[in-house]
Design an enzyme around this catalytic site. Sequence first.
Site, mmCIF file in Angstrom:
data_model
loop_
_atom_site.group_PDB
_atom_site.id
_atom_site.type_symbol
_atom_site.label_atom_id
_atom_site.label_comp_id
_atom_site.label_asym_id
_atom_site.label_seq_id
_atom_site.Cartn_x
_atom_site.Cartn_y
_atom_site.Cartn_z
ATOM 1 N N THR A 1 -81.310 -102.839 -10.016
ATOM 2 C CA THR A 1 -82.364 -102.626 -11.009
ATOM 3 C C THR A 1 -83.747 -102.423 -10.401
ATOM 4 O O THR A 1 -84.061 -102.970 -9.326
ATOM 5 C CB THR A 1 -82.426 -103.855 -11.949
ATOM 6 N N GLU B 1 -86.200 -103.884 -11.403
ATOM 7 C CA GLU B 1 -86.867 -105.191 -11.386
ATOM 8 C C GLU B 1 -86.939 -105.747 -9.963
ATOM 9 O O GLU B 1 -87.734 -106.649 -9.690
ATOM 10 C CB GLU B 1 -86.150 -106.184 -12.301
ATOM 11 N N TYR C 1 -84.500 -113.292 -12.663
ATOM 12 C CA TYR C 1 -83.588 -112.149 -12.809
ATOM 13 C C TYR C 1 -83.759 -111.212 -11.615
ATOM 14 O O TYR C 1 -82.774 -110.792 -10.989
ATOM 15 C CB TYR C 1 -83.889 -111.404 -14.115
ATOM 16 N N LYS D 1 -80.937 -110.326 -8.646
ATOM 17 C CA LYS D 1 -80.439 -108.958 -8.434
ATOM 18 C C LYS D 1 -80.660 -108.494 -6.991
ATOM 19 O O LYS D 1 -79.886 -107.697 -6.470
ATOM 20 C CB LYS D 1 -81.109 -108.002 -9.430
#
Length: 320
Positions: free
Chosen positions: A124, A126, A148, A152
């Site tokens: 991602t 992110e 999160y 990841k």
Amino acid sequence: MGKTALITGITGQDGSYLAELLLEKGYDVYGLIRRLSTPNISRIEQILDKIELVEGDLTDQSSLDNAMRTAQPDEVYNLAAQSFVGTSWNQPVLTGDVSGLGVVRILESVKHQCHDARVYQASTSEMFGKVQEVPQSETTRFYPRSPYGFAKVYGYWACVNYRESYDIHVSNGILFNHESPRRGIEFVTRKITDSVARIHHGLASELRLGNLDAKRDWGFAGDYVKAMWLMLQQDQPDDFVVSTGETHSVREFVELAFEEVGLDWEKYVVVDPKFVRPTEVDLLLGNPAKAKRVLGWEPKVRFEELVKMMVKADVERLSK
Ligand code: NAP
Ligand code: F7E
């Protein structure tokens, strides 16, 4: 003979679009589904008779091993995650367990049960977090800004390591935000379009949001699952940014969504500190040049069309 795919996260936004795509391509599709007191199958109801569901959970190794043995997949798409950034501050350990360690469990399972399967990992944008350069590409340094995000990053590096250690064909898709009428209601785009539709139908009178200045590179989920598939059709596994190359603020999304139903957003939107995050990802803008060059992938749906599609779907849904 047709190929077989196992999708974790098949009940989610991306899982449902990917399952439809693979069925169209003639795949046998297996989906990992976790036990819930009320089954959450609304996104895959239309294809339930065409797919096989296997019970399992990313926190439970033996259930993943069983799913791999049952499906004997040629391709594994690991889309399952605790995927809501906001929740990751309240449940950091669970987020790490599912979205980080869960990736290692999938890789271990592939290593032992179906070593030759090709694996897609749902990485991602992110991971870029507090961005170190603009636009972000496959070589941009990571600086995650949430539990999160750092879960990841762990999953991403696990994939790179299993590729190099065990010769597993695993690719990371570094996908920027992608949305659709099937997007979870807690994510900002769907929260906005659902509220716009409610206000339009006289079912609500305001929309409470957090940071309107955050900018995202938003695409359409239906386009992005095609990039996932393309990655696993390459002879060599690799990592790819998947994005539109355009960025827009939450405020722009709000303006356009309200415009679609002929309303002035400033009369309805209230900024509520409850929705402001402890640390923010201010600006995401991806460079999808490598995906275009190597995979021949390009997004079809642009920002304005996406907003219209989502508002229209929510207005129609609520008019029923
Ligand atoms: P989503 O709609 O939230 O779907 C997540 C899926 O994961 C659901 O099927 C959920 O099952 C499943 N899941 C959650 N915890 C699990 C567990 N412990 N064991 C097994 N399954 C579990 O997410 P999405 O938007 O489709 O995203 C798909 C993947 O791409 C995620 O990994 C996400 O982090 C990543 N990603 C998303 C975006 C985006 O913009 N959408 C961008 C980059 C990366 P239930 O239905 O039972 O909850
Ligand atoms: O927030 C701001 C918020 O929750 C977008 C996931 O799919 O994409 C997604 O993560 C922005 C943020 O998505 C509200 O602060 C303002 O800046 O829709 P979101 P996200 O955090 O970008 C990435 C790529 C993933 O991988 C994730 O799985 O909008 N914002 N006001 C708000 N956000 C929410 N949710 N709610 C608000 O009221």
